[in-house]
Design an enzyme around this catalytic site. Structure first.
Site, PDB file in Angstrom:
ATOM      1  N   HIS A   1      63.733   3.190  57.128  1.00 15.16           N
ATOM      2  CA  HIS A   1      64.258   4.557  57.128  1.00 15.16           C
ATOM      3  C   HIS A   1      65.368   4.669  56.312  1.00 15.16           C
ATOM      4  CE1 HIS A   1      63.240   5.257  61.459  1.00 15.16           C
ATOM      5  NE2 HIS A   1      63.156   3.920  61.509  1.00 15.16           N
TER       6      HIS A   1
ATOM      7  N   LYS B   1      74.806  12.520  50.743  1.00 16.32           N
ATOM      8  CA  LYS B   1      74.447  13.887  51.517  1.00 16.32           C
ATOM      9  C   LYS B   1      75.252  15.084  50.949  1.00 16.32           C
ATOM     10  CE  LYS B   1      73.772  11.272  56.018  1.00 16.32           C
ATOM     11  NZ  LYS B   1      72.273  11.639  56.447  1.00 16.32           N
TER      12      LYS B   1
ATOM     13  N   THR C   1      66.605  14.595  60.188  1.00 20.76           N
ATOM     14  CA  THR C   1      66.000  15.211  61.351  1.00 20.76           C
ATOM     15  C   THR C   1      66.773  16.566  61.873  1.00 20.76           C
ATOM     16  OG1 THR C   1      67.034  13.524  62.616  1.00 20.76           O
ATOM     17  CG2 THR C   1      64.596  13.441  62.332  1.00 20.76           C
TER      18      THR C   1
ATOM     19  N   LYS D   1      65.567  20.344  63.470  1.00 15.73           N
ATOM     20  CA  LYS D   1      66.214  21.163  64.476  1.00 15.73           C
ATOM     21  C   LYS D   1      66.795  22.542  64.237  1.00 15.73           C
ATOM     22  CE  LYS D   1      67.644  16.669  66.040  1.00 15.73           C
ATOM     23  NZ  LYS D   1      68.300  15.336  65.867  1.00 15.73           N
TER      24      LYS D   1
ATOM     25  N   LYS E   1      75.978  16.139  59.908  1.00 16.20           N
ATOM     26  CA  LYS E   1      75.243  14.855  59.753  1.00 16.20           C
ATOM     27  C   LYS E   1      76.420  13.748  59.365  1.00 16.20           C
ATOM     28  CE  LYS E   1      73.215  17.123  56.518  1.00 16.20           C
ATOM     29  NZ  LYS E   1      71.909  16.793  56.985  1.00 16.20           N
ATOM     30  N   ARG E   2      76.029  12.640  59.467  1.00 17.99           N
ATOM     31  CA  ARG E   2      76.986  11.368  59.045  1.00 17.99           C
ATOM     32  C   ARG E   2      77.603  11.792  57.673  1.00 17.99           C
ATOM     33  NH1 ARG E   2      77.763   6.650  62.249  1.00 17.99           N
ATOM     34  NH2 ARG E   2      79.255   6.335  60.621  1.00 17.99           N
TER      35      ARG E   2
HETATM   36  C1  NBG Z   1      68.081   7.558  58.755  1.00 17.43           C
HETATM   37  C2  NBG Z   1      67.888   8.310  57.479  1.00 17.43           C
HETATM   38  C3  NBG Z   1      67.664   9.694  57.745  1.00 17.43           C
HETATM   39  C4  NBG Z   1      66.293   9.713  58.917  1.00 17.43           C
HETATM   40  C5  NBG Z   1      66.679   8.954  59.894  1.00 17.43           C
HETATM   41  C6  NBG Z   1      65.494   8.824  60.930  1.00 17.43           C
HETATM   42  C7  NBG Z   1      69.109   5.339  58.652  1.00 17.43           C
HETATM   43  C8  NBG Z   1      69.037   3.881  58.111  1.00 17.43           C
HETATM   44  N1  NBG Z   1      68.174   6.129  58.251  1.00 17.43           N
HETATM   45  O1  NBG Z   1      66.802  10.407  56.854  1.00 17.43           O
HETATM   46  O2  NBG Z   1      68.922   8.207  56.747  1.00 17.43           O
HETATM   47  O3  NBG Z   1      66.047  10.801  59.181  1.00 17.43           O
HETATM   48  O4  NBG Z   1      67.021   7.573  59.436  1.00 17.43           O
HETATM   49  O5  NBG Z   1      64.499   8.257  60.294  1.00 17.43           O
HETATM   50  O6  NBG Z   1      69.747   5.631  59.460  1.00 17.43           O
END
Ligand code: NBG
Length: 818
Positions: free
Chosen positions: A363, A560, A664, A668, A554-555
């Protein structure tokens, strides 16, 4: 077994009221006249849970009898969101419940608002796991989600003087009506100690583990209901408990503190979720958590879900364990240990079984996010597992050397165990070697994973690598979160889209229909109003009417680029107050941020401080506050997302190309009719391809351009000097304007932008600003804007997690619906 009617026909209103009151009186132990809102909520949750439970038990039984293959989703995080609404939706009981409660003088929304969401995840990775298990249940595929029941989930974020302050998330403190604990089914998990060689009864020399301490894993079961199909799968979360709660001897000697120490130590394992996103915490406790939950889960599946006489050579016919990132990868040597040490299976046979039982999803692309465990720590905590990892590595490197004779550098590069900068195990490599398949989470990510992160492996095993683009569940993120829109869609194309999201394509012709566009705008307006009400009540934030709602949630992470978003706001503001632009030409906008920063992530926290400072200054500035508003509600979570996303006009997906694995949130927003301003990164690429260039606002460098600039050498200060607009925005930030004249307060962020800017925000600034000007231009024509927004909805049905699950089932899991 007798199974009552569950999904349809639903119970009558009277029947529901009777069961609700019974639960309130005898489950909760209170009279209706004295029940608090929490009592009512708990009683309602339990009543609804009972409707699901019969199907749940029945489904588990038929699955075990039929001996079908199960998906074992191993994930350290599940960001579930509130459960009640989803359970009501799944059972189709909402109307009955609403009416029944009303007859008791209770308002359903009040009870829904009482639920504390289980925040057992950090961000996208945990939410994805929750979407996936929802989709598997809806597709009628048997799945057990395995994870950790953290006593404290992701911290509750508050702001004090604009700075993030973390509070513990005591999500269990008012009770947890959705879980079914089974202390009698606790599993023992060992740690520490040594290993030794011995000779077994058959005279075969073997190795075994002599652990030095252990804990118990207590399973807590949660129901995962499918949508209107009667399927209820299980999410099994493990909670750590001391094996001997009190050491009687010490206790009797009067040393109470020493006696409870052991208990505290054990229970620490599932105490708290590590609040890191994308970067691993290299702490021993984290490894303990990981081993704890996979050891419990493997044993649970093998000993409880399979018949006692099951031949474990056939294990791959009954289970595929999906490794959600590297967090559960220690399951690989654990399965080998169970097969070889405990079940006395031949090593090669066990390895063949293991390689068919696991698949791995990566991920991330950030090198610092790929977990690496020092061998020293493994030797101390899991000595037998370390030996097994060495043996796996030896066998693997032998293969590599045979395939590439003389290429010692390659063998070194591919080794699971590295010696630099310290001797350590690369968990992503272990997962790749052991996994039947390895996948990334969007096309671009999977390509970069093959070409840049694991190139030697993808060259060696090209067929092992695949892509499955992420998806989101339409149940929670459209049907539940956006009822206004759901009603419009249902009236237009029927209700089938909820489980067949490609059918949103049927909306496409309506993009040309002025009446439909007007109704779409009414939906947005109503959603904005709903959000405004919530934010006033929740945060005391007042949203102005009639603004373009521009949302970045988002985080908080440098890649980002929330700080680049801030520079856009600053630049617009600076141009208004300096008289460079006529205020009458400015599109009124409200910028909404939602973001938690990892507690130890300094620059992320500085960015939060800066956003809050700008928000406060802009709110007080009479020259601009009717035009520009910045809202930063604290503690962004799934519950808030469900209100925010449906209200948004513009979705900010502005990561540096090549850094966001997928995203994701981007999906949405598009599905709820927002336009995206974004870079060619992660799943943005696929969103843009599907909706078309005319309906997506692209800007910024592409991934190869980024790589190229970095290779040439990047100098942010030079960009600053050469771009007057950017210079004025940064100068204003540095001037003390937002911090009552205190220039030092913004210094860390300003200095970082000027002299580090690891994620090239300044390099993309000009392109971003120009793209934002295009947004203003488009938004000026509401009809044209809504047309594009509707086309976004009609063309993004691909991003259903049902589709993602079908791809995993066909290409990775080879499991079937019941
Ligand atoms: C996160 C990514 C996102 C991705 C999500 C779900 C981690 C390690 N990865 O871009 O930063 O959408 O995983 O796949 O949290």
């Amino acid at each position: 077994m007798a199974v009552g009617p569950v999904v349809s026909p639903p119970h009558s209103v009277d029947g529901f009221v009777k069961e609700f009151l019974r639960e309130l009186n005898f489950g909760t132990g209170v009279l209706l006249s004295r029940a608090t809102v929490n009592d009512q909520y708990v009683a309602l949750a339990r009543t609804v849970a009972h409707y699901l439970a019969a199907r749940w038990l029945e489904g588990g039984r038929t699955r075990r009898e039929a001996g079908v293959k199960v998906v074992g989703y191993l994930s350290a995080e599940y960001l579930l969101g509130r459960q009640l609404g989803n359970a009501l939706l799944a059972t189709g009981l909402r109307d009955i419940v609403e009416e029944g409660l009303e007859s008791c003088g209770i308002n359903l929304s009040t009870l829904r608002a009482q639920e504390v969401e289980p925040g057992l995840g950090n961000g996208g990775l945990g939410r994805l796991a929750a979407c996936f298990i929802d989709s598997l249940a809806t597709l009628n595929v048997p799945c057990i989600g395995y994870g950790i029941r953290y006593e404290y989930g992701i911290f509750r974020q508050t702001f004090v003087d604009g700075r993030q302050v973390e509070q513990p998330d005591a999500w269990l403190s008012l009770g947890s009506p959705w879980e079914f604990p089974h202390p009698e089914a606790a599993v023992q998990v060992d740690f520490g100690g040594t290993t030794e060689e011995y000779v077994d009864e058959d005279g075969t020399p073997r190795r075994r583990w002599l652990p030095s301490w252990n804990v118990l894993g207590v399973p807590y079961n949660y129901m995962v209901p499918g949508y209107h199909n009667g399927r209820v799968n299980t999410l099994r979360l493990w909670s750590a408990q001391a094996t001997k709660a009190f050491d009687l001897q010490i206790f009797n000697s009067g040393d109470y503190a020493e006696a409870v120490r052991a208990q505290t130590f054990a229970e620490n394992i599932s105490k708290v979720l590590y609040p890191e996103d994308s970067t691993p915490q290299g702490r021993e406790l984290r490894l303990q958590q990981q081993y704890f939950f996979v050891a419990c889960s493997l044993r649970d599946f093998i000993e409880r879900e399979l018949p006692a006489d099951f031949d474990l050579h056939d294990l791959p016919e009954r289970i595929i364990f999906q490794l959600n990132d590297t967090h559960p990868v220690i399951a690989v040597p654990e399965l080998m240990r169970l097969l070889v040490d405990e079940r006395k299976m031949d090593w090669d046979e066990a390895w063949a079984v293991t390689q068919k039982c696991f698949a791995y999803t990566c991920h991330t692309l950030l090198p610092e996010a790929l977990e690496v465990w020092p061998t020293e720590m493994l030797a101390k905590l899991l000595p037998r597992h370390l030996e097994i990892i060495y043996q796996i590595n030896d066998g693997f490197l032998r293969e590599v050397r045979e395939a590439f004779p003389g290429d010692e550098m390659r063998a070194r590069r591919m080794s699971i165990v590295t010696d630099y900068p310290e001797r350590a195990v690369r968990m992503a490599y272990l997962a790749t070697v052991a996994g039947a398949k390895v996948n990334g989470v969007a096309e671009l990510h999977s390509q970069l994973l093959r070409d840049k992160v694991l190139p030697d492996f993808s060259e060696y095993w090209p067929e092992k690598f695949t892509n499955v683009t992420n998806g989101v569940t339409p149940r929670r993120f459209i049907r539940l979160a956006n009822w206004n829109f759901t009603r419009l869609i249902n009236e237009t194309i029927g209700t089938g889209w909820v489980t067949d999201l490609d059918r949103l394509a049927e909306l496409e012709p309506y993009a040309e229909d002025p009446e439909f566009r007007a109704r779409f705008r009414q939906v947005k307006a109503a959603n904005k109003e709903r959000l405004a009400k919530l934010l006033v009540a929740r945060d005391g934030i007042v949203l102005p009417e009639g603004h373009l709602l521009d949302v970045m949630v988002k985080r908080l992470h440098e890649y980002k680029r929330q700080s680049m978003k801030l520079l856009h706001i600053l630049s617009t503001y600076e141009q208004i107050i300096s008289g460079a632009i006529d205020p009458a030409t400015v599109t009124p906008r409200t910028f909404v941020f939602g973001a938690k920063a990892a507690p130890g992530y300094k620059m992320a926290k500085e960015t939060i401080f800066a956003i809050n400072a700008v928000a406060a200054t802009l709110a007080a500035d009479e020259r601009t506050n009717h035009l520009l508003t910045v809202a930063f509600p604290a503690n962004y979570n799934v519950t808030l997302a469900e209100k925010l996303i449906p209200a948004a006009d513009l979705s900010e997906q502005i990561s540096l190309a090549g850094k966001e694995a997928s995203g994701t949130g981007n999906m949405k927003f598009a599905l709820n009719g927002a336009l995206t301003i974004g870079t060619d990164d992660g799943a943005n690429v696929e969103i843009r391809e599907l909706v078309g260039d005319d309906n997506f606002i692209l800007f910024g460098m592409s991934e190869p351009e980024v790589a190229d600039l970095q290779a040439r050498g990047y100098n942010p200060a030079a960009v600053y000097e050469s771009n007057p607009l950017l210079k004025r925005a940064i100068d204003l930030l540095a001037s003390g304007h937002f911090t009552e004249g205190n220039r030092d307060a913004m210094n860390p962020l300003v200095m970082d932008l000027l002299y580090n800017d690891r994620f090239l925000a300044l390099a993309d600034f000009q392109s971003y600003i120009e793209a934002q000007a295009k947004v203003d231009e488009l938004y000026a024509d509401p009809d044209a804007w809504s047309r594009k927004a509707i086309l976004n909805v009609a063309r993004t049905g691909f991003f259903s997690s049902d589709r993602s699950m079908r791809e995993y089932l066909d290409r990775i899991w080879h499991a079937k619906a019941l």
